[in-house]
Design an enzyme around this catalytic site. Structure first.
Site, PDB file in Angstrom:
ATOM      1  N   HIS A   9      -7.263 -50.367 -15.147  1.00  0.00           N
ATOM      2  CA  HIS A   9      -6.088 -49.574 -14.753  1.00  0.00           C
ATOM      3  C   HIS A   9      -5.614 -48.656 -15.876  1.00  0.00           C
ATOM      4  O   HIS A   9      -5.962 -48.847 -17.039  1.00  0.00           O
ATOM      5  CB  HIS A   9      -4.946 -50.513 -14.337  1.00  0.00           C
ATOM      6  N   GLU A  83      -5.565 -59.813 -12.973  1.00  0.00           N
ATOM      7  CA  GLU A  83      -5.706 -60.132 -14.395  1.00  0.00           C
ATOM      8  C   GLU A  83      -5.583 -61.633 -14.626  1.00  0.00           C
ATOM      9  O   GLU A  83      -4.974 -62.352 -13.837  1.00  0.00           O
ATOM     10  CB  GLU A  83      -4.644 -59.380 -15.216  1.00  0.00           C
TER      11      GLU A  83
END
Length: 192
Positions: A9, A83
Site C-alpha cells: 500500500h 497485515e
C-alpha cells in the site's frame, strides 16, 4: 502460467512516524494517494485481469485508485492478506517501545503474530487466488510484513530481507506447482 503482482500500500502518517500499524486501520496520507496514482499509471500500460486487496483501509484505498485507472473492479477484500497482527506494539515508535519495555523488547511476548503464522496465512491466500484464476494476471494489494512472510512460503530461498517500499510491486509466477519471483520491490514508477 499465473502471474501475481504483489503491491504494498501507499504511505500513511504512521509510516512516516515509524509507528507499527499491524491491524490498525489507518488511511493513506497525501503522499500515499500520489504513490497509488503513480503505480496505477505504471500498471495501466500492462494487462491485468483482477485486483484483490487486504480489507484494511490503507490497502483498500491503494487498490481502489489502481482499479479505477485500470477499469477493473476490486474483486475482493481479504483478511488472509491483512497485515500481521502487531499486538501491543501497534501504534508505538521504536523510542516508545524501548521506554515501555526496554531495549530487549523484541525478545518479549507482546502479542505479535509469528512469522510462521503470517507465512502460512498469506501464502495460503495467494495460492487460493491463483487457483481461482489459473492462467490470469492478478494484482494483490497488501502490506509489507505479510507480503514478505508470504513470499518466503511461496518462493523458498528468495531473499526477502529488504523491506518492501510503499507501492512497490513484486511479481511472482506460478507454472504448474512452482512459484518463481521475476521482480522484487520495484518502485521505478516513483522515479518519474
Amino acid at each position: 502460467m499465473t502471474v501475481i503482482g504483489l503491491i504494498r500500500h501507499g504511505s500513511t502518517a504512521w509510516n512516516k512516524e515509524g509507528r507499527i500499524q499491524g491491524h490498525t486501520d489507518n488511511p493513506l496520507d497525501e503522499e500515499g494517494l500520489l504513490q497509488a496514482a503513480a503505480i496505477a499509471e505504471r500498471l495501466s500500460g500492462e494487462e491485468w485481469d483482477y485486483i484483490y486487496s487486504s480489507d484494511l483501509l490503507r490497502a483498500r484505498q491503494t487498490a481502489e485508485v489502481i482499479a479505477a485507472k485500470l477499469g477493473i473492479p476490486v474483486a475482493g477484500l481479504l483478511q488472509g492478506i491483512r497485515e500481521m497482527d502487531g499486538g501491543q506494539l501497534e501504534g508505538t515508535t521504536e523510542q516508545e517501545r524501548v521506554a515501555r519495555w526496554g531495549k530487549d523488547w523484541r525478545s518479549m511476548e507482546l502479542g505479535l503474530e509469528s512469522s510462521e503464522s503470517g507465512k502460512l496465512r498469506g501464502a495460503r491466500t495467494i495460492e487460493e487466488i491463483a487457483l481461482r484464476h489459473p492462467g490470469k494476471r492478478v494484482l494483490i494489494v497488501s502490506h509489507g510484513a505479510i507480503l514478505r512472510s508470504s513470499l518466503s512460503g511461496l518462493v523458498p530461498g528468495l531473499d526477502v530481507s529488504q523491506l518492501l517500499k510503499n507501492t512497490s510491486i513484486t511479481r511472482i509466477v506460478k507454472d504448474k506447482d512452482t512459484w518463481t519471483c521475476e521482480l522484487y520491490n520495484c518502485v521505478q514508477h516513483m522515479d518519474s
